[in-house]
Design a protein around this motif. Sequence first.
Motif, short mmCIF file in Angstrom:
data_model
loop_
_atom_site.label_atom_id
_atom_site.label_comp_id
_atom_site.label_asym_id
_atom_site.label_seq_id
_atom_site.Cartn_x
_atom_site.Cartn_y
_atom_site.Cartn_z
N GLU A 59 -27.66 -22.56 19.08
CA GLU A 59 -27.57 -23.21 17.76
C GLU A 59 -26.28 -22.86 17.01
OE1 GLU A 59 -29.47 -25.61 16.42
OE2 GLU A 59 -30.58 -25.62 18.31
N ALA A 60 -25.84 -21.62 17.10
CA ALA A 60 -24.67 -21.19 16.34
C ALA A 60 -23.38 -21.83 16.85
CB ALA A 60 -24.55 -19.67 16.38
N ASN A 61 -23.34 -22.21 18.12
CA ASN A 61 -22.09 -22.72 18.70
C ASN A 61 -22.22 -24.11 19.33
OD1 ASN A 61 -20.26 -20.41 18.29
ND2 ASN A 61 -21.78 -19.35 19.53
N LYS A 62 -23.34 -24.77 19.18
CA LYS A 62 -23.54 -26.03 19.90
C LYS A 62 -22.62 -27.16 19.43
CE LYS A 62 -27.32 -28.64 19.08
NZ LYS A 62 -28.74 -28.93 19.09
N ASP A 63 -22.05 -27.05 18.23
CA ASP A 63 -21.16 -28.09 17.74
C ASP A 63 -19.68 -27.78 17.98
OD1 ASP A 63 -23.26 -29.69 16.87
OD2 ASP A 63 -23.37 -28.66 14.94
N LYS A 64 -19.40 -26.70 18.68
CA LYS A 64 -18.00 -26.36 19.00
C LYS A 64 -17.41 -27.46 19.87
CE LYS A 64 -17.48 -21.93 17.64
NZ LYS A 64 -16.44 -21.42 16.81
N VAL A 65 -16.12 -27.66 19.72
CA VAL A 65 -15.41 -28.65 20.50
C VAL A 65 -14.62 -27.92 21.58
CG1 VAL A 65 -13.60 -30.41 20.43
CG2 VAL A 65 -15.23 -30.23 18.56
N VAL A 66 -14.81 -28.34 22.83
CA VAL A 66 -14.10 -27.74 23.95
C VAL A 66 -13.15 -28.79 24.53
CG1 VAL A 66 -14.34 -26.68 26.23
CG2 VAL A 66 -16.05 -26.23 24.46
N ALA A 67 -11.93 -28.39 24.77
CA ALA A 67 -10.93 -29.31 25.33
C ALA A 67 -10.24 -28.67 26.52
CB ALA A 67 -9.90 -29.68 24.27
N GLU A 68 -9.91 -29.51 27.48
CA GLU A 68 -9.11 -29.10 28.63
C GLU A 68 -7.74 -29.75 28.45
OE1 GLU A 68 -8.99 -30.71 33.06
OE2 GLU A 68 -10.72 -29.43 32.73
N ILE A 69 -6.71 -28.94 28.50
CA ILE A 69 -5.36 -29.45 28.28
C ILE A 69 -4.53 -29.24 29.53
CG2 ILE A 69 -3.30 -29.29 26.83
CD1 ILE A 69 -5.57 -27.84 24.90
N VAL A 108 -5.40 -25.42 30.48
CA VAL A 108 -5.87 -24.55 29.41
C VAL A 108 -7.22 -25.08 28.93
CG1 VAL A 108 -5.34 -23.58 27.14
CG2 VAL A 108 -3.49 -24.20 28.67
N ILE A 109 -8.18 -24.19 28.77
CA ILE A 109 -9.46 -24.54 28.16
C ILE A 109 -9.46 -23.87 26.79
CG2 ILE A 109 -11.97 -24.48 28.34
CD1 ILE A 109 -10.67 -25.89 30.73
N ILE A 110 -9.63 -24.69 25.74
CA ILE A 110 -9.66 -24.12 24.39
C ILE A 110 -10.95 -24.53 23.69
CG2 ILE A 110 -7.15 -24.13 24.20
CD1 ILE A 110 -7.48 -26.43 22.16
N GLU A 111 -11.24 -23.81 22.61
CA GLU A 111 -12.45 -24.08 21.84
C GLU A 111 -12.09 -24.06 20.36
OE1 GLU A 111 -15.99 -21.20 21.33
OE2 GLU A 111 -16.31 -22.26 23.24
N GLY A 112 -12.67 -25.00 19.62
CA GLY A 112 -12.45 -25.05 18.18
C GLY A 112 -13.70 -25.51 17.46
N ASP A 113 -13.69 -25.44 16.14
CA ASP A 113 -14.86 -25.83 15.36
C ASP A 113 -15.01 -27.33 15.23
OD1 ASP A 113 -15.79 -23.25 14.88
OD2 ASP A 113 -14.50 -23.00 13.13
N ASN A 114 -13.88 -28.08 15.36
CA ASN A 114 -13.95 -29.53 15.24
C ASN A 114 -12.72 -30.16 15.92
OD1 ASN A 114 -11.78 -29.50 13.23
ND2 ASN A 114 -13.35 -28.67 11.85
#
Length: 164
Positions: A59-69, A108-114
């Motif tokens: 629940e705390a991280n399910k809305d994180k955005v993950v991108a592969e660059i 690169v795999i990154i993670e952000g809030d939106n």
Amino acid sequence: MDGKEEILELLRENARLSVEDISAMTKKTPDEVKKIIAELENEGVILKYAAIINPEKDEANKDKVVAEIEIQCQPEREHGFDALAERIYRFPQVKSLYLMSGGYDLKVIIEGDNLKEVAGFVSSKLSTLNGVRSTKTHFLLKKYKENDVLYVEDETDRREGVMA
């Protein structure tokens, strides 16, 4: 398979196994198991023990955005790709970084809030680094399987039909 490999394989499958469980499974004494695990940790073979979390149920991280660059870059004289890779992996948004073969050099795999945060990171931090020629960003939409772990529950009825 030697003792180290056998213990590594058990820990790969379940890092929560106790020394006693590993001892029973490998027919080694608990002291031998402790010694082997300590050696593997000291040699840098075992770097970390971690839980695998289902992102859909966190629940705390399910809305994180993950991108592969995908990054095409210019290798540096005498350092190759390593110096640029070091500058990239130091960013806290970077979760993974790989040197690749093929059409691009680094993944690169990154993670952000939106989405805006991820896009801002790519445009202001990553693409402006000296040596980066181009980036191509892909957003992760859903995880099905990663590191041999299924994230989807199999609800398919696998029974065979009966013909009369």
